[in-house]
Motif scaffolding. Sequence first.
Motif, PDB file in Angstrom:
ATOM      1  N   ASP A  34      42.264  33.982  36.603  1.00 17.58           N
ATOM      2  CA  ASP A  34      40.807  33.863  36.540  1.00 17.58           C
ATOM      3  C   ASP A  34      40.164  35.246  36.536  1.00 17.58           C
ATOM      4  N   PHE A  35      39.252  35.469  35.601  1.00 16.94           N
ATOM      5  CA  PHE A  35      38.512  36.715  35.515  1.00 16.94           C
ATOM      6  C   PHE A  35      37.026  36.435  35.740  1.00 16.94           C
ATOM      7  N   ASP A  36      36.406  37.126  36.675  1.00 24.05           N
ATOM      8  CA  ASP A  36      34.959  37.037  36.854  1.00 24.05           C
ATOM      9  C   ASP A  36      34.300  38.060  35.937  1.00 24.05           C
ATOM     10  N   LEU A  37      33.688  37.590  34.852  1.00 22.69           N
ATOM     11  CA  LEU A  37      33.025  38.488  33.915  1.00 22.69           C
ATOM     12  C   LEU A  37      31.717  39.002  34.502  1.00 22.69           C
ATOM     13  N   THR A  38      30.952  38.087  35.110  1.00 20.96           N
ATOM     14  CA  THR A  38      29.711  38.426  35.818  1.00 20.96           C
ATOM     15  C   THR A  38      29.663  37.546  37.066  1.00 20.96           C
ATOM     16  N   LYS A  39      28.539  37.552  37.766  1.00 23.34           N
ATOM     17  CA  LYS A  39      28.390  36.691  38.936  1.00 23.34           C
ATOM     18  C   LYS A  39      28.358  35.216  38.552  1.00 23.34           C
ATOM     19  N   ARG A  40      27.997  34.935  37.296  1.00 31.64           N
ATOM     20  CA  ARG A  40      27.866  33.539  36.878  1.00 31.64           C
ATOM     21  C   ARG A  40      28.942  33.093  35.888  1.00 31.64           C
ATOM     22  N   ARG A 177      47.571  34.796  49.490  1.00 34.15           N
ATOM     23  CA  ARG A 177      46.869  36.048  49.742  1.00 34.15           C
ATOM     24  C   ARG A 177      45.402  35.857  49.353  1.00 34.15           C
ATOM     25  N   LYS A 178      44.630  36.930  49.441  1.00 27.92           N
ATOM     26  CA  LYS A 178      43.194  36.834  49.189  1.00 27.92           C
ATOM     27  C   LYS A 178      42.898  36.262  47.811  1.00 27.92           C
ATOM     28  N   ARG A 179      43.673  36.654  46.794  1.00 28.23           N
ATOM     29  CA  ARG A 179      43.410  36.238  45.423  1.00 28.23           C
ATOM     30  C   ARG A 179      44.514  35.384  44.826  1.00 28.23           C
ATOM     31  N   VAL A 180      45.438  34.946  45.645  1.00 29.41           N
ATOM     32  CA  VAL A 180      46.589  34.192  45.154  1.00 29.41           C
ATOM     33  C   VAL A 180      46.628  32.818  45.820  1.00 29.41           C
ATOM     34  N   VAL A 181      46.647  31.762  45.010  1.00 26.40           N
ATOM     35  CA  VAL A 181      46.672  30.393  45.529  1.00 26.40           C
ATOM     36  C   VAL A 181      47.799  29.620  44.862  1.00 26.40           C
ATOM     37  N   LEU A 182      48.573  28.916  45.666  1.00 24.90           N
ATOM     38  CA  LEU A 182      49.606  28.013  45.167  1.00 24.90           C
ATOM     39  C   LEU A 182      49.176  26.584  45.466  1.00 24.90           C
ATOM     40  N   THR A 183      49.108  25.755  44.428  1.00 21.78           N
ATOM     41  CA  THR A 183      48.719  24.349  44.580  1.00 21.78           C
ATOM     42  C   THR A 183      49.933  23.462  44.322  1.00 21.78           C
ATOM     43  N   ALA A 184      50.196  22.553  45.252  1.00 22.48           N
ATOM     44  CA  ALA A 184      51.250  21.547  45.085  1.00 22.48           C
ATOM     45  C   ALA A 184      50.588  20.182  45.103  1.00 22.48           C
ATOM     46  N   PHE A 185      50.970  19.313  44.155  1.00 16.79           N
ATOM     47  CA  PHE A 185      50.297  18.017  44.066  1.00 16.79           C
ATOM     48  C   PHE A 185      51.236  16.936  43.550  1.00 16.79           C
ATOM     49  N   TYR A 186      50.793  15.711  43.750  1.00 16.99           N
ATOM     50  CA  TYR A 186      51.485  14.538  43.218  1.00 16.99           C
ATOM     51  C   TYR A 186      50.451  13.607  42.604  1.00 16.99           C
ATOM     52  N   ILE A 202      54.079  12.026  38.814  1.00 19.48           N
ATOM     53  CA  ILE A 202      53.908  13.376  38.299  1.00 19.48           C
ATOM     54  C   ILE A 202      53.855  14.343  39.481  1.00 19.48           C
ATOM     55  N   PHE A 203      54.848  15.200  39.572  1.00 26.36           N
ATOM     56  CA  PHE A 203      54.883  16.234  40.599  1.00 26.36           C
ATOM     57  C   PHE A 203      54.490  17.559  39.951  1.00 26.36           C
ATOM     58  N   GLY A 204      53.706  18.372  40.638  1.00 26.73           N
ATOM     59  CA  GLY A 204      53.236  19.594  39.997  1.00 26.73           C
ATOM     60  C   GLY A 204      53.041  20.752  40.950  1.00 26.73           C
ATOM     61  N   PHE A 205      53.154  21.946  40.365  1.00 25.53           N
ATOM     62  CA  PHE A 205      52.901  23.193  41.081  1.00 25.53           C
ATOM     63  C   PHE A 205      52.061  24.100  40.179  1.00 25.53           C
ATOM     64  N   LYS A 206      51.053  24.729  40.767  1.00 28.28           N
ATOM     65  CA  LYS A 206      50.200  25.640  40.004  1.00 28.28           C
ATOM     66  C   LYS A 206      50.009  26.938  40.785  1.00 28.28           C
ATOM     67  N   PHE A 207      50.240  28.049  40.093  1.00 25.58           N
ATOM     68  CA  PHE A 207      50.074  29.373  40.681  1.00 25.58           C
ATOM     69  C   PHE A 207      48.821  30.002  40.063  1.00 25.58           C
ATOM     70  N   SER A 208      47.841  30.361  40.887  1.00 25.58           N
ATOM     71  CA  SER A 208      46.580  30.897  40.394  1.00 25.58           C
ATOM     72  C   SER A 208      46.333  32.291  40.974  1.00 25.58           C
ATOM     73  N   TYR A 209      45.865  33.180  40.094  1.00 28.77           N
ATOM     74  CA  TYR A 209      45.542  34.544  40.507  1.00 28.77           C
ATOM     75  C   TYR A 209      44.135  34.891  40.032  1.00 28.77           C
ATOM     76  N   SER A 210      43.316  35.436  40.924  1.00 33.56           N
ATOM     77  CA  SER A 210      41.924  35.764  40.597  1.00 33.56           C
ATOM     78  C   SER A 210      41.733  37.270  40.520  1.00 33.56           C
ATOM     79  N   ILE A 211      40.985  37.680  39.489  1.00 38.89           N
ATOM     80  CA  ILE A 211      40.640  39.095  39.311  1.00 38.89           C
ATOM     81  C   ILE A 211      39.122  39.203  39.383  1.00 38.89           C
ATOM     82  N   LYS A 212      38.639  39.902  40.374  1.00 39.31           N
ATOM     83  CA  LYS A 212      37.195  40.044  40.579  1.00 39.31           C
ATOM     84  C   LYS A 212      36.641  41.205  39.743  1.00 39.31           C
TER      85      LYS A 212
END
Length: 212
Positions: A34-40, A177-186, A202-212
């Motif tokens: 995820d990239f924050d281009l602006t505040k919105r 971590r502050k910008r790293v989220v791991l989601t596990a779901f069914y 359906i079993f799933g894993f998602k790794f998300s990284y945010s860049i401010k």
Amino acid sequence: MGKRYIIIITLLLLLSFSLYSKKESELWESVSIDFDLTKRFNITLGGELRFDDNFESLESKIAEIGLRYKLSKLLRFRVNFRYTNRGKEREYRIDSNILFNIPIKPFLLKSRFRIQKESFNNGGSLVEFRKRVRIYYKKFKRLSPFIGGEIFLALSTEDYDKQDRFRLTVGTDWKIRKRVVLTAFYHFQKDLLEYKNNLTNIFGFKFSYSIK
């Protein structure tokens, strides 16, 4: 209720749903940046692999890009474009979303309304309306367990294998971590058509990284 009990309850729910559904199981693995281009404005790049036949074969490869506009703390709009490779089949999807985030401490209610259109390389197409609701438990600093449901309704289709269905979900977000989220779901998914009675785990894993 401590974190360990939330994790144990989540695992028990996953197991119970899995035992209930004796049909096909799938595994979804995804990553997003995820990239924050602006505040919105925010842009998301993502990729996903989906395995079916009880995790034995690679069913599809997905690439996606999305643009989100934050109108307020409660309301957001989002547009996504997705490309899916299913061997010899190709799918192109565009969807428009209205997103609501409603805090009800210690919970967070997330609701999504989506209209999407899929086009297939064989000339077919599918237009669907999707409504999803999830409730997150926000008591913990790093762990956010959630439950939810989603319904898919076909508005127009030339693909009769993809029509009305519903999906129940249980899972958790883990802020590593502050910008790293791991989601596990069914997901427990069921078709609503009379001539089909497909049940899918359906079993799933998602790794998300945010860049401010």
